[in-house]
Each structure stands twice: as C-alpha cells, then as structure tokens.
Design an enzyme around this catalytic site. Sequence first.
Site, PDB file in Angstrom:
ATOM      1  N   ARG A  48       0.874  -1.175   0.000  1.00 16.01           N
ATOM      2  CA  ARG A  48       0.000   0.000   0.000  1.00 16.01           C
ATOM      3  C   ARG A  48       0.905   1.216   0.000  1.00 16.01           C
ATOM      4  NH1 ARG A  48      -2.932   1.396   5.387  1.00 16.01           N
ATOM      5  NH2 ARG A  48      -1.471   3.144   5.370  1.00 16.01           N
ATOM      6  N   HIS A  64      -3.935   4.955   4.252  1.00 12.22           N
ATOM      7  CA  HIS A  64      -5.126   4.100   4.135  1.00 12.22           C
ATOM      8  C   HIS A  64      -6.172   4.736   3.223  1.00 12.22           C
ATOM      9  CE1 HIS A  64      -8.520   1.585   5.139  1.00 12.22           C
ATOM     10  NE2 HIS A  64      -9.163   2.621   5.598  1.00 12.22           N
ATOM     11  N   TYR A  93       2.619   6.328  11.750  1.00 11.08           N
ATOM     12  CA  TYR A  93       2.770   4.906  12.087  1.00 11.08           C
ATOM     13  C   TYR A  93       3.626   4.128  11.088  1.00 11.08           C
ATOM     14  CZ  TYR A  93      -1.108   4.390   8.707  1.00 11.08           C
ATOM     15  OH  TYR A  93      -1.891   4.441   7.588  1.00 11.08           O
TER      16      TYR A  93
HETATM   17  C1  LIG Z   1     -16.750  -3.247  10.620  1.00  8.51           C
HETATM   18  C2  LIG Z   1     -15.841  -2.116  10.354  1.00  8.51           C
HETATM   19  N1  LIG Z   1     -14.928  -1.776  11.284  1.00  8.51           N
HETATM   20  C3  LIG Z   1     -14.076  -0.760  11.054  1.00  8.51           C
HETATM   21  C4  LIG Z   1     -14.135  -0.055   9.876  1.00  8.51           C
HETATM   22  C5  LIG Z   1     -13.162   1.087   9.622  1.00  8.51           C
HETATM   23  N2  LIG Z   1     -12.157   0.603   8.651  1.00  8.51           N
HETATM   24  C6  LIG Z   1     -12.326   0.808   7.338  1.00  8.51           C
HETATM   25  S1  LIG Z   1     -11.144   0.104   6.440  1.00  8.51           S
HETATM   26  C7  LIG Z   1     -10.343  -0.476   7.810  1.00  8.51           C
HETATM   27  C8  LIG Z   1      -9.093  -1.264   7.656  1.00  8.51           C
HETATM   28  C9  LIG Z   1      -9.235  -2.424   6.722  1.00  8.51           C
HETATM   29  O1  LIG Z   1      -7.992  -2.975   6.469  1.00  8.51           O
HETATM   30  P1  LIG Z   1      -7.784  -4.157   5.461  1.00  8.51           P
HETATM   31  O2  LIG Z   1      -8.913  -5.124   5.577  1.00  8.51           O
HETATM   32  O3  LIG Z   1      -6.422  -4.702   5.657  1.00  8.51           O
HETATM   33  O4  LIG Z   1      -7.927  -3.501   4.027  1.00  8.51           O
HETATM   34  P2  LIG Z   1      -6.987  -2.397   3.359  1.00  8.51           P
HETATM   35  O5  LIG Z   1      -7.631  -1.086   3.609  1.00  8.51           O
HETATM   36  O6  LIG Z   1      -5.645  -2.498   3.993  1.00  8.51           O
HETATM   37  O7  LIG Z   1      -6.957  -2.732   1.914  1.00  8.51           O
HETATM   38  C10 LIG Z   1     -11.017  -0.100   8.957  1.00  8.51           C
HETATM   39  C11 LIG Z   1     -10.597  -0.433  10.336  1.00  8.51           C
HETATM   40  C12 LIG Z   1     -15.140  -0.424   8.950  1.00  8.51           C
HETATM   41  N3  LIG Z   1     -15.300   0.241   7.783  1.00  8.51           N
HETATM   42  N4  LIG Z   1     -15.963  -1.467   9.192  1.00  8.51           N
END
Ligand SMILES: Cc1ncc(C[n+]2csc(CCOP(=O)(O)OP(=O)(O)O)c2C)c(N)n1
Lengths: 327, 335
Positions: free
Chosen positions: B251, B255, B264
């Site tokens: 990535r 985010h 971080y």
């Molecule tokens: C149930 C839920 N909890 C928290 C969030 C907030 N949130 C959105 S994306 C994310 C991280 C997801 O990480 P990952 O699954 O590794 O996907 P990436 O963004 O790294 O591609 C979080 C905590 C959410 N959208 N839904």
Amino acid sequence: MAMMTVIEAVREAMREEMQRDASVFVLGEDVGRRGGVFLATQGFIDEFGEERVIDTPLAEAAIAGVAVGAAMSGMRPIAEVQFGDFVFPVFNQIVGEAARIRYGTKGKISVPMVLRIPYGGHIRGGLFHSQSPEAYFAHTPGLQVLCPATPYDAKGLLKAAIRSNDPVVFLEHKRTYRAVRGEVPDGDYVVPIGVADIKRYGDAATIITYGLTMHYSLQAAEVLAAEGIEIEVIDLRTVSPIDRDTVLESVRKTNRVLVVHEDNIALGVGAEVSALIAEHAFGNLDAPVMRVAGPDIPAMPFAPTLEAAYMPTADKIEAGLRRLLEY
Amino acid sequence: MTQNLENLPKGLNPEDLVDIYAKMVLIRTLDERIWAMNRQGKAAIVASSQGHEAAQLASVWALRHHSEDYFCFTYYRDLAVTVAQGLTPTETLLGFLAKEGEPMSGARQFPQHGAILDKKVINISNVVSTHIPHAVGWALAAKMRGDKTVVAAYMGDGATSQGEVHEAMNFASVLKLPVVFIVENNKYAISVPQHKQMNVKQISSRAAGYGMTGVTVDGTDVIASYEACAEAVERAARGKGPSLVELEVERYLPHTSDDDDSVYRAKAEIDEARKRDPLVKLKDLLASAGLMTDERDVELRESARREIDAATDAAEAAPFPSDRDVLEHVFEEVR
Ligand SMILES: Cc1ncc(C[n+]2csc(CCOP(=O)(O)OP(=O)(O)O)c2C)c(N)n1
Ligand SMILES: [Mg+2]
C-alpha cells in the site's frame, strides 16, 4: 377450511411456496432431518431434498448473510434463527445490509428474503429464550416486520413475505405455535403486508396490539363485554410499516386507546403508535394513550412468579382498560 | 537481461501481459488523478489501489480465462477490478465526485460502492467483511440454479479478522461452493500492522482449518498472482469448492485520503516497498522479453493521461444528483 395450529400454518405456507416456486428454499440450524427445533420444516427434507432444505453450520451471521447474497442473486431464501434471543449475530446483516441494499444500489438490487424468528415468552424460556426483538428491526427503514397472532394470519402473511421483493423479518410467537388453533382456508391466499385487522369490534375503547398479547387482549375484552362494555381490538399484524389508517379510524370512533405489547415498554412499537395518534388524532382523544407492556428489564426472567411479573396478561390488560375508561 | 515468457501459466499469454500492463498504466493514472482531486477538495474520500494493481488485474484475467462465468464481490480498494470489469474512467470519476449519472449507486454511496450488475461487480457495504457471506450466498444460488458462476470475494488482511469471514469460509467449504476468497494483504489495516492483527505469518495458513486449499504468493507479480488465482478458479469451476488466495501486495499511500500514515509508518519502509512496484516490475519484465519499449511506454502513458483528462472534464462538468428521488428505493413500492 381446516383447523390448524400456528406452527402448522407456518409449515403449510412454506411448503406451498416451495412447491410453487423453485427459487424458494430454507436454511438454518437443524432445519433438515430434525425439521427445525419447533418442527416448522418437518418433512421438508424428504419432499424437497438437501439442496433446498439446508442444515447450516451454527453461525447466525452466515445464515443471514448467505441468505442476503442468495436473495440478491434472485433466489427467495427463508432463513431460520432458532430463537429470537439469538438474532443479534444477524443484526449486522439484516439491519446493516439487507435493509439498505435496494436504497444503496438505487433500486438495482433487491433482497427478497425472509428471516423467520420464533420469539416471545410466557413459555418459561427465561432470559435468553423469551425475548421480543421486533422494535430493533421495526426502527429500520427497508425492513418489513411481521408479527402474526393466528394461524390464518401466519399462513397468509408468510406467503406474502416469501413473495415480497423486499426483506421481511417474520416473528412467530412461540406460545402461539401449539396453543393457538384456528381456521385456515383451503388453497392459496395471502394476507397483505402492512394491513392491520380488527379482531373485535367495539366502541368504548381501542386496544392496539399484536402477537401473543392479541389473544390476551381478546380475553380482557370478553370480561368487559360481560359488563356491556365493548372494546375494539386491532391486531397490527405488521408492526412495520404500521397501518396508520386502521389505527386512526378506530381512535376517531372510540376516543380511547390502550396499546398492548409483550416487548418492554420504552421505545417499543407502542411508543410509535402513541406518537402517531398524538400527532394525527389528538383532538379525538378523551384520555391519554395508555400502554400495557413488559417492564424495562433486559428480558423475561425464568421463575414462574418472575415471569408472571413480566408478562402482560389478560388481568393486567383488563386493569389497564379500566384505568383508561375511568380517566 | 532478457527473459523468455515461454513458461507462463496455462491460459496466460504474452499478449495478456501487454494488455494487463496497458490497463495498469490507465488505472495508476486514474488513481493518481483521483488522489490529486481529493487534495484539490473535489473528491471527498479516496482509498488508493496503488500497489495492489497486479494482484487485482491478475485475478480478473484468471477469472476470465478459467471460468465459464464469474462474479466479483469487491471492496473499496479494488479500483483495478472495477475498471477492468468495464467501469469507465468517467463513470469512476462521477463516483469520486458524487455526480449525477454515477452508475453504481447514483452517488448515494461512497465511490466504488453499489452495484454494476452488467459488469459483474457488487460492493454494497462500507462495513468491513459483511460482503463475504453475500459472496457465499451468491455462489450458493449459482450452484442451486446449476449455472457455472465462480464468485470472487475480495478483502484486505484486516478484514480477515472479522467473525463473518470465518463463518462464511466455513459455510462455503462445508457446502463446497464455487468461491475464491482473495485476500489482498498489504500488511496494514489503517495503522494496525499484520503482527497486531493476527498471530500467523500467512493468512492462507488458515485455509487448512476450513478444509480448503490456501496459497500465498507475491501479489506484485502478475504471473504468480495469475497462476494462484487460476488454480483456485478452476477448482471452484470444477465443483471442488472454495480456496483462499493470499496476494502479498503493497500500500503506497495512506489508508485513505483522510489518513496520515507518517505517524505509524516509516518513510524508509515505503521507499523499500516501492522497489516492488507492480507497474515497474511488469514493465521491466515485458521490456526484457522484447514486448515493451520506452517509446511504447511513453505512448501508453500519454494516451492514458488524455483519456483521464477527458474523463475528468466530463465528471467535473456533470451536475450533482437532484434530491428529487432521495426518498425512493427504500421498498419496491413507495409507501
Ligand atoms: C466493521 C468495520 N470496522 C471498522 C471499519 C473502519 N475501517 C475501514 S477500512 C479499515 C481497515 C481495513 O484494512 P484491510 O482489511 O487490511 O484492508 P486495506 O484497507 O488495507 O486494503 C477499517 C478499520 C469499517 N469500515 N468497518
Ligand atoms: Mg490491509
């Protein structure tokens, strides 16, 4: 016409719909060989096979979520949660997902699924087998929440639910399953979603209720009828969306309203009914809208004395009616 | 160093790699544009796909080549999947600008959310992982109807911690459903690194616990990603049930546009990650095989820029949606 119980009516509705439409199928825990813990799907596995009568792993979020996905692709799943108290793992999928998929795709995808939930108490079910969870779902636009009380309504509403192109939360009161018998016509019929039913006509006051307490309300009304006081009893049948017209028309006739439900009182269906009446029929009221409902404790306790203290019984409804009439 | 492309996995031809590269250039250009438009205050929120493109495109090519039909349940970072499936740059930008005519949700939802059924993509929810059971349900329906659809369920590494992922994987495996669970492991869930997310090195190791095949490959490598996805797609298509494919990606950006990764993540770590940029890697591979020149690359980038410029103009010129129908589509019938 045939006499049958609520559970038989539920079973007949599903069986006929599965015979009529190959896209209808059932999934849930123990729905196969066991026929469901309440025997709603008894015999289905022999008639329709394992493909359409799916014994799932013990995982409610997946049961609901898989049903949502299958419904999105055009099937008509009927997902069973064993008890209303175990519905919270599906909350995410039903309240969070199913309810907003049509809206969130601007009408491109619908979710024609039914979530069947045996619910309610007065069966010595204790804190985790007695709950009435309808208000949680009724607050959610996009869900239709049905609470039939009689075999006739159970069969007709379940058929309507299965044929509906929008998600339905279908609550079946466990105490009515075998305790309530009634006439059900032979052949196909549906009870329309969103239409209340006047189960008893009267002019002194209106009870607005649904589910098991509909029966207790009729008992209370009989007691007053012996004294020459005629109470109207409206069975909402659908708690969301509420049939405003039937409710308001009755209020304009009787001018006194008692809302009765087993679910606890605060922010329950009765609160919405009361607000509707206050907004649209304030001038027709001779007394404040009153409520008889479960107390605001987390759920119905186990011991018979404690359960009785919770339950809105015919006695309590009768007392509520007298308070209302004396006002 | 020249490389021959003779030992490509079954179904993947050198021309596919050239096509994938051209798509990758277009998508990177689009992604960079969207990020810039966020910084200009025009796009409210962006989750960038930069670093994930090889994994995403390889999966789409594998689905195309190894199934009779397929369907994708994507998540917010899958720009390369949606564009490869036919969402045009203009349509994409209409989404990021929340403009009238946005095809997935009518701009009711965040960009990339909603459905484009004719392009076989659904991404309903912002609630992480709720779509995984849906994908399984879609596969169940396909199996019941007897059609040959293979369902791809995309998710991030953080998403795999959700209970619904566990439930859905178990369900799919018990019922032997045609699903490929594709985990794009970029080692972060917002700020939480993999070692705080789970106590395993490879997410694919969990597959054994569900009785399905799991594999981890370099998701910045198109060929390795394609091969892993193709095997999983074929297994699903042959009725052998689901698989878990973990694609290790990078990535490059925070985010989302609302995140500040400097608190971080060390810059050196990102610089290191850039060394395996899937775009550069594929270009070098094609060049060494004599399938790409610097001139051709410049042409591709120029043409991508022109296409994205035109899409930007079109999206910027579009109006915001009218609020006329904001109350509609709650139920089939208006109540
Ligand atoms: C149930 C839920 N909890 C928290 C969030 C907030 N949130 C959105 S994306 C994310 C991280 C997801 O990480 P990952 O699954 O590794 O996907 P990436 O963004 O790294 O591609 C979080 C905590 C959410 N959208 N839904
Ligand atoms: Mg991640």
